[in-house]
Design an enzyme around this catalytic site. Structure first.
Site, PDB file in Angstrom:
ATOM      1  N   GLU A 143       0.841  -1.188   0.000  1.00  0.00           N
ATOM      2  CA  GLU A 143       0.000   0.000   0.000  1.00  0.00           C
ATOM      3  C   GLU A 143       0.882   1.246   0.000  1.00  0.00           C
ATOM      4  O   GLU A 143       1.963   1.234   0.591  1.00  0.00           O
ATOM      5  CB  GLU A 143      -0.900   0.028   1.252  1.00  0.00           C
ATOM      6  CG  GLU A 143      -1.758  -1.213   1.424  1.00  0.00           C
ATOM      7  CD  GLU A 143      -2.419  -1.270   2.798  1.00  0.00           C
ATOM      8  OE1 GLU A 143      -2.370  -0.266   3.533  1.00  0.00           O
ATOM      9  OE2 GLU A 143      -2.972  -2.338   3.145  1.00  0.00           O
ATOM     10  N   LYS A 162       2.380   4.519   1.397  1.00  0.00           N
ATOM     11  CA  LYS A 162       2.466   5.039   2.768  1.00  0.00           C
ATOM     12  C   LYS A 162       1.999   6.495   2.739  1.00  0.00           C
ATOM     13  O   LYS A 162       2.734   7.406   2.379  1.00  0.00           O
ATOM     14  CB  LYS A 162       3.885   4.935   3.306  1.00  0.00           C
ATOM     15  CG  LYS A 162       3.984   5.317   4.780  1.00  0.00           C
ATOM     16  CD  LYS A 162       5.392   5.120   5.307  1.00  0.00           C
ATOM     17  CE  LYS A 162       5.447   5.447   6.800  1.00  0.00           C
ATOM     18  NZ  LYS A 162       5.016   6.840   7.075  1.00  0.00           N
ATOM     19  N   ASP A 212       0.996  10.160   3.742  1.00  0.00           N
ATOM     20  CA  ASP A 212       1.609  11.118   4.652  1.00  0.00           C
ATOM     21  C   ASP A 212       0.528  12.070   5.150  1.00  0.00           C
ATOM     22  O   ASP A 212       0.394  13.201   4.687  1.00  0.00           O
ATOM     23  CB  ASP A 212       2.717  11.881   3.935  1.00  0.00           C
ATOM     24  CG  ASP A 212       3.627  12.621   4.906  1.00  0.00           C
ATOM     25  OD1 ASP A 212       3.539  12.355   6.115  1.00  0.00           O
ATOM     26  OD2 ASP A 212       4.411  13.466   4.449  1.00  0.00           O
ATOM     27  N   TYR A 232      -7.669   1.699   5.692  1.00  0.00           N
ATOM     28  CA  TYR A 232      -6.754   0.614   5.340  1.00  0.00           C
ATOM     29  C   TYR A 232      -6.662  -0.503   6.377  1.00  0.00           C
ATOM     30  O   TYR A 232      -5.901  -1.444   6.206  1.00  0.00           O
ATOM     31  CB  TYR A 232      -5.345   1.158   5.057  1.00  0.00           C
ATOM     32  CG  TYR A 232      -4.737   2.006   6.145  1.00  0.00           C
ATOM     33  CD1 TYR A 232      -4.129   1.426   7.260  1.00  0.00           C
ATOM     34  CD2 TYR A 232      -4.770   3.386   6.055  1.00  0.00           C
ATOM     35  CE1 TYR A 232      -3.572   2.199   8.248  1.00  0.00           C
ATOM     36  CE2 TYR A 232      -4.215   4.179   7.042  1.00  0.00           C
ATOM     37  CZ  TYR A 232      -3.617   3.586   8.136  1.00  0.00           C
ATOM     38  OH  TYR A 232      -3.061   4.362   9.127  1.00  0.00           O
ATOM     39  N   LYS A 263      10.679   3.331   3.072  1.00  0.00           N
ATOM     40  CA  LYS A 263      10.570   4.757   2.799  1.00  0.00           C
ATOM     41  C   LYS A 263      11.264   5.145   1.492  1.00  0.00           C
ATOM     42  O   LYS A 263      12.182   4.465   1.024  1.00  0.00           O
ATOM     43  CB  LYS A 263      11.186   5.550   3.959  1.00  0.00           C
ATOM     44  CG  LYS A 263      10.610   5.225   5.337  1.00  0.00           C
ATOM     45  CD  LYS A 263       9.207   5.738   5.517  1.00  0.00           C
ATOM     46  CE  LYS A 263       9.157   7.228   5.697  1.00  0.00           C
ATOM     47  NZ  LYS A 263       9.706   7.698   6.982  1.00  0.00           N
ATOM     48  N   CYS A 285      23.406  32.987  25.804  1.00  0.00           N
ATOM     49  CA  CYS A 285      22.094  32.578  25.298  1.00  0.00           C
ATOM     50  C   CYS A 285      21.392  33.779  24.664  1.00  0.00           C
ATOM     51  O   CYS A 285      21.273  34.834  25.302  1.00  0.00           O
ATOM     52  CB  CYS A 285      21.242  32.018  26.434  1.00  0.00           C
ATOM     53  SG  CYS A 285      19.541  31.638  25.940  1.00  0.00           S
ATOM     54  N   CYS A 329      18.183  34.604  27.136  1.00  0.00           N
ATOM     55  CA  CYS A 329      18.259  35.078  28.527  1.00  0.00           C
ATOM     56  C   CYS A 329      19.625  35.649  28.907  1.00  0.00           C
ATOM     57  O   CYS A 329      19.784  36.164  30.015  1.00  0.00           O
ATOM     58  CB  CYS A 329      17.890  33.946  29.484  1.00  0.00           C
ATOM     59  SG  CYS A 329      19.068  32.571  29.489  1.00  0.00           S
ATOM     60  N   CYS A 389      22.098  26.151  26.845  1.00  0.00           N
ATOM     61  CA  CYS A 389      21.827  27.180  27.836  1.00  0.00           C
ATOM     62  C   CYS A 389      21.470  26.470  29.141  1.00  0.00           C
ATOM     63  O   CYS A 389      20.450  25.772  29.209  1.00  0.00           O
ATOM     64  CB  CYS A 389      20.669  28.078  27.395  1.00  0.00           C
ATOM     65  SG  CYS A 389      20.115  29.209  28.701  1.00  0.00           S
ATOM     66  N   CYS A 449      14.967  30.488  31.493  1.00  0.00           N
ATOM     67  CA  CYS A 449      15.188  31.002  30.134  1.00  0.00           C
ATOM     68  C   CYS A 449      13.840  31.104  29.410  1.00  0.00           C
ATOM     69  O   CYS A 449      13.139  30.094  29.272  1.00  0.00           O
ATOM     70  CB  CYS A 449      16.123  30.063  29.376  1.00  0.00           C
ATOM     71  SG  CYS A 449      16.369  30.534  27.646  1.00  0.00           S
TER      72      CYS A 449
END
Length: 712
Positions: free
Chosen positions: A121, A123, A125, A235, A339, A433, A436, A449, A455
């Protein structure tokens, strides 16, 4: 002057005409959506539909929930209910390597013999969905969620024209109860129009059709979902049986689907006969060579299909043979997703920016000239970490090749040489960072960080993770609410969540009095939480839900865990030196300690005695192991509903005492606990000679092992 005769239909005549029109419209829906062979023009279909609408308007008492006019009848909801699936919706083992496919084929042939037949079948998405029909009527639809439970989106799914509100019951009898798995998709043309409209409204476009489909399913107003052109392919049959329960679950052993269905090919035929759309590209195969040929054929057709696919699904055709192979905790052993290679395009990097994620990892992100990859416009791509940037020698202004990894996440894979072009200076990670200002630290190839709980860039992600199902399971607290709380300054650190008041929330956009109160109540319930869930919710580096559970079992209390050194942590199953270093470092950090102490002032932890006292564990090479958990080594399977606790809580309880709680019955199962409205697992247990327990016997067993069951 005589009045003209009243030619309007009486109630009986109208009822007969409504029934005839409904039947005709369902027939034409089936011809159009399932057979792709319409018998009438759109104008004729519209006339039938409008006549039905007019009659139902005049005689509203004759309008039924499954009427073709009732696809967009739902009202907006405050949130989606959590729904337990009729049977687990597992993911698939996947790879794009031919060798992995061949190993899958060889493993099945070794287990079942040389004669193996597959169903192939595309696949799809999209967004996986469960549809539940009782006595032929659509009664429930839910998203995949975590595979065991999802969000109830019934009213939204009712708006999808390809989803029959009533199954056809002529060619093949429909069971009183049947749960179907399918994929909700958005076709490419519809996706492009939707993004055009969003951009015209000044809104953020969707990244790909899958996100667009999932986003449409999760609209709180079904009218909005109805405006998004969704489609569906069915399916699989997940479950079947008598009305009111799932008596024939496919996660049990050798059950048969309705009408003695014995193969996947017959499953697809049954779905089609019941009025559900099945993909027309499905095919049978008997060898890996035939699978490769089909895979290549679909890859060549991929751009012309009009909808997104990212590979081929290979399923063992014979249902009984599947039972011999069984399932892992994550995927069936009898299916494999082969895939497609990722799509690639060429573009130019405009700038590279550091992006701070939930766990504090700072990721270099390339902002690029927009480029279309597989029908999706891509303008951002990850560069992973500073070492990857250096290894690929990628700089601002460079021409690069980009791919969508797994057809979803864009990433820069290589730089394209331009000998005549002067390049920018090498990119460097900032010292502080960007969110922050805290000095950044290095953890292997990653830059982090360390200001975990303060943060701002990490806060929203931490709130969402803290509230997720695997953590404190705070219903109604998602990303949108988290962003709003952070932006309004209501939540600056995780402990602030438990100070939120309903009257505060009711003033915010998107919150009403009822939804505000419900969220505050959910936070109150979440303040009484198991140690394992709390640990997972903290977002400790390297600690997922399984490790959090093992840590809770081993140490028993948060205090014992916080006091543990790296050597003690390494004694926990699955914890190695690197993970131990991260966990110990998290608890040693003074800022983290302050936040933890504040949380403990607002949260009550459910703690248990450790399975093995940490202070005596492995004090010497000859140290004897501590006592094993009372249910160590046992396997419990639960079916039906329990009065004293939910099935999920029962599974968590036995797992916390050392047992396992798989989803299916086998000869290795020790006990099957049979509740009300149980499925077929109890009968399967009897066939296999596995001991069954009713709820009272189960609770007695727990007490006999020294375990106090929850008060029911």
């Amino acid at each position: 002057m005589a009045r003209p005769p009243d030619r309007s239909p009486d109630r009986a005549t109208a009822a007969a005409r409504i029934a005839k029109l409904s039947s005709e419209i369902r027939h034409h829906d089936y011809r159009y959506y399932v057979l792709d062979a319409p018998e009438i023009a759109d104008e004729q279909y519209d006339r039938l539909f409008h006549e039905l609408e007019a009659l139902e308007e005049r005689f509203p008492e004759l309008r039924t929930p499954d009427s073709p006019t009732q696809r967009v009848a739902g009202q907006p909801v405050a949130s989606f209910p959590t729904v337990e699936h009729a049977a687990p919706m597992l993911s698939l083992d996947s790879d794009q390597d031919v060798a992995a496919l061949q190993r899958f084929d060889e493993r099945l042939r070794k287990a079942l013999g040389e004669r193996v037949s597959y169903v192939l079948e595309p696949k799809l998405d999209g967004a996986s969905i469960e549809l539940v029909y009782e006595r032929g009527l659509l009664t429930r639809a839910s998203t995949r969620g975590d595979g065991r439970r999802g969000e109830g989106v019934t009213e939204n799914v009712r708006t999808i024209a390809a989803v029959p509100l009533r199954l056809r019951d002529g060619e093949r009898p429909v069971p009183d109860f049947v749960a179907v798995r399918g994929e909700v998709i958005m076709r490419a043309g519809a996706f492009e129009k939707l993004n055009e409209n969003l951009l015209a409204q000044g809104k953020e476009p969707f990244a790909n059709p899958r996100n667009a489909a999932a986003g449409a399913l999760r609209q709180l107003d079904p009218q909005i979902t109805a405006a998004r052109p969704l489609d569906l392919y069915a399916y699989d049959i997940l479950s079947w049986g008598p009305a009111g329960g799932a008596a024939g679950r496919r996660d049990s052993e050798d059950e048969r689907a309705p009408g003695e269905i014995a193969t996947q090919w017959e499953v697809l035929a049954a779905l089609r006969a019941w009025g559900l759309r099945v993909n027309g590209l499905v095919r049978r195969a008997g060898s890996s060579e035939e699978i490769l040929a089909y895979h290549g054929e679909l890859e060549r057709q991929r751009d012309d299909l009009g909808y997104e696919i990212d590979g081929v699904v290979i399923k063992l055709d014979e249902l009984a043979a599947r039972e011999a192979l069984g399932w892992t905790t994550r995927h069936p052993r009898w299916a494999f997703a082969f895939k497609f290679p990722p799509r690639k395009e060429v573009t130019r990097i405009l700038s590279i920016l550091p992006s701070v994620g939930r766990t504090g990892v700072v990721t270099p992100v390339a902002l690029m000239l927009p480029v279309e990859i597989g029908g999706v416009t891509v303008a951002r791509a990850t560069l992973h970490n500073r070492e990857e940037v250096a290894r690929k020698d990628v700089r601002e202004g460079d021409r690069v090749r980009v791919q969508r990894a797994g057809d979803v996440i864009p990433q820069v894979i290589e730089r394209i040489e331009e000998p005549e072009r002067e390049r920018a200076a090498p990119w460097r990670m900032p010292a502080e960072c960007p969110s922050c200002g805290t000095p950044l630290t290095e953890r292997g190839p990653f830059t982090v960080c360390p200001n975990s709980f303060e943060c701002p860039a990490q806060l929203v992600g931490r709130i969402v993770h803290f509230a997720s199902r695997g953590a404190l399971d705070i219903e109604g607290l998602g990303e949108e609410s988290a962003r709003l709380f952070a932006a309004q300054g209501l939540v600056r650190q995780l402990p602030d969540l438990f100070d939120l008041r309903a009257e505060q929330l009711a003033l915010l956009e998107g919150f009403a009095e009822k939804s505000s109160q419900k969220l505050v109540e959910a936070l109150g319930r979440a303040a009484h939480v198991e140690l394992a869930r709390f640990l997972y919710g903290l977002g400790i580096p390297e600690v997922g839900s399984a490790v959090a559970r093992d840590l809770a079992r081993h140490f028993g209390t948060l205090a014992a865990l916080r006091a543990a050194g790296e050597a003690e942590l390494e004694e926990v199953r699955g914890v190695g030196p690197r993970m131990a270093e991260q966990i110990a470092g998290f608890f040693r950090d003074p800022k983290n300690a302050t936040i933890l102490d504040q949380l403990l002032g607002k949260v009550e932890l459910i703690e248990s005695p450790p399975a093995r006292p940490p202070d005596t564990a492995a004090s010497s090479a000859e140290a004897a192991p501590g006592p094993a958990p009372p249910l160590a080594g046992l396997k419990f399977v639960f079916t039906g509903s329990l009065a004293s606790m939910s099935r999920r809580d029962a599974q968590a309880l036995v797992e916390s005492q050392g047992a396992r709680a798989p989803g299916s019955v086998s000869r290795a199962t020790d006990y099957v606990v049979v509740g009300e409205e149980a499925g077929s697992k109890g009968e399967k247990a009897k066939k296999l000679g596995v001991q069954t327990l009713d709820e009272a016997a189960f609770l007695d067993l727990l007490r006999g092992k020294g375990i106090t069951p929850p008060a029911g």
